[in-house]
Design an enzyme around this catalytic site. Structure first.
Site, mmCIF file in Angstrom:
data_model
loop_
_atom_site.group_PDB
_atom_site.id
_atom_site.type_symbol
_atom_site.label_atom_id
_atom_site.label_comp_id
_atom_site.label_asym_id
_atom_site.label_seq_id
_atom_site.Cartn_x
_atom_site.Cartn_y
_atom_site.Cartn_z
ATOM 1 N N PRO A 1 -15.994 55.767 12.752
ATOM 2 C CA PRO A 1 -17.032 56.633 13.322
ATOM 3 C C PRO A 1 -18.350 56.483 12.590
ATOM 4 C CG PRO A 1 -14.976 57.811 13.216
ATOM 5 C CD PRO A 1 -14.735 56.487 12.539
ATOM 6 N N CYS A 2 -19.425 56.328 13.374
ATOM 7 C CA CYS A 2 -20.719 55.974 12.783
ATOM 8 C C CYS A 2 -21.528 57.181 12.339
ATOM 9 C CB CYS A 2 -21.539 55.150 13.766
ATOM 10 S SG CYS A 2 -21.936 56.029 15.292
ATOM 11 N N THR A 3 -21.081 58.391 12.636
ATOM 12 C CA THR A 3 -21.869 59.586 12.328
ATOM 13 C C THR A 3 -22.344 59.647 10.879
ATOM 14 O OG1 THR A 3 -20.628 60.763 14.024
ATOM 15 C CG2 THR A 3 -21.914 62.090 12.497
ATOM 16 N N PHE B 1 -23.313 57.441 8.979
ATOM 17 C CA PHE B 1 -24.318 56.437 8.644
ATOM 18 C C PHE B 1 -25.463 56.370 9.642
ATOM 19 C CE2 PHE B 1 -19.938 54.940 7.792
ATOM 20 C CZ PHE B 1 -19.922 55.221 6.445
ATOM 21 N N SER B 2 -25.427 57.222 10.667
ATOM 22 C CA SER B 2 -26.429 57.177 11.711
ATOM 23 C C SER B 2 -27.689 57.931 11.313
ATOM 24 C CB SER B 2 -25.861 57.786 13.003
ATOM 25 O OG SER B 2 -26.858 57.892 13.983
#
Length: 384
Positions: free
Chosen positions: A87-89, A91-92
């Site tokens: 899940p990219c949250t 690092f977004s």
């Protein structure tokens, strides 16, 4: 058709990277033997479109590698690939308003370690990990460095690069980082870009490459289309959104442009009231946009009061911009569909990376690939 080669899919979501895996080459087909995700709705979408793939819904942090391999009827060392994007949250950029994310203290960031654990314990021939570009920022230097070091210690010699989807024939200015490694330690060589155009950062166009694919080329023929519930942009900024020209955002309504003088210069995120420019690729489709966050379609439609309103992108349009098949079926509400697609890998971008890796591993004959015509040209003209 050759023997199908098994793949383990982690953080699978709706299956964007899985579509890339199974569609990368017909002569040596890959099959996703087992896929896992904690999001039940996304995994239901994957199951609907991959009926032969075994799925395991659960938290990767409590999922044993043996359980995954058993589910896919695989043994250690048998998977050709492990693929997936944690899940990219954490690092977004869209999450940087949270202090814990700015300081890289998000507990979900540890999911990178679980990706490494499964690579270590399943011993695939190679792996592909993808994530948002933010993973490479200085803010996350410690975690990204630990990821690369851990994979290096396993002997996979990881190589990484941030790829712009539009450079590979995807009608979207979406940047993703790919980390690729081989069990034999040979370095992976990233494929060269096939398309060129100007983006938010670059204005130099390479005339030897194909031009970027525009939003109009891929979704223009869907008009007028079928309206979706809640697609009109109403509320506090409804009228303002409708007045923003294609390709512009809230800054149109600042003292430097031709709209109403409502907003201060650079007082909002770039995507606030952003409208698609039909002559250019779309900006990044977000998974969970706020009510006034674009990109919105370039056309206006009449609201209940008869006045023009901007509208949100419809599911068939989002599928096209993410290069998913038109017939791909999404389970859940429209919001579920946007979240699943916004979190996915553009299918054609994934194909480029998977195909290149399979060529370098010797599973795809590069001479045969060249005889089939240039893949980039096939994509360009099929979307035109």
């Amino acid at each position: 058709m050759g023997v199908q080669l098994p793949v383990v899919s982690l953080f699978s979501g709706a299956g964007g990277l899985d579509l890339a895996v199974e569609g990368c080459d017909a002569s040596r087909p890959l099959r996703v033997a087992v896929a896992t995700d904690y999001d039940a709705a996304a995994l239901a979408t994957l199951s609907k479109n991959f009926p032969e793939t075994e799925t395991l819904c659960g938290d990767i942090r409590t999922t044993e590698t043996d359980e995954l391999l058993d589910k896919g009827n695989l043994s250690v060392g048998e998977p050709v690939l492990v693929v997936g994007g944690p899940p990219c949250t954490p690092f977004s950029k869209s999450g940087f308003w949270l202090e814990e994310k700015r300081e890289s203290r998000d507990p979900n960031a540890s999911l990178l370690d679980d990706y490494v654990r499964i690579v270590r314990e399943s011993r695939p021939e190679a792996f592909i990990l993808e994530n948002v570009q933010g993973l490479t920022y200085k803010t996350h230097k410690e975690q990204f460095g630990r990821l690369l070091k851990s994979l290096t210690q396993l002997g996979y010699n990881p190589q990484w690069k941030v790829l712009l989807a539009a450079d590979y024939g995807v009608p979207q200015l979406r940047r993703r980082v790919f980390v690729v490694g081989r069990r034999d330690g040979k370095p992976f060589r990233f494929p060269a870009a096939t398309h060129s155009g100007w983006s938010e950062r670059d204005r130099i166009v390479d005339p030897t490459k194909l031009p970027y694919i525009s939003a109009r080329e891929v979704i223009g023929n869907l008009l007028p289309g079928t309206p979706e519930s809640g697609e009109l942009v109403e509320g506090e900024f409804g009228e303002l959104a409708a007045e923003v020209p294609p390709g512009q955002n809230y800054l149109w309504h600042s003292d430097r442009y031709g709209g109403r003088n409502v907003f201060k210069w650079r007082s909002r995120y770039w995507t606030f009231l952003l409208r698609l420019d039909p002559s250019r690729p779309s900006t990044t489709l977000q998974a969970q946009p706020g009510p006034w966050v674009g990109p919105f379609h370039w056309e206006n439609l009449p609201g209940e009061d008869g006045k023009p309103r901007a509208r949100r992108l419809r599911v068939p349009e989002m599928l096209r911009l993410m290069t998913f098949p038109d017939e791909f079926q999404l389970v859940g509400t429209r919001s579920d569909a946007q979240r699943q697609l916004g979190n996915a890998v553009p299918v054609e971008l994934g194909k480029v990376v998977v195909r290149s890796l399979m060529q370098q591993l010797g599973y795809i004959n590069t001479d045969d690939a060249e005889c089939r015509q240039n893949i980039a040209e096939q994509l360009h003209f099929s979307l035109s």
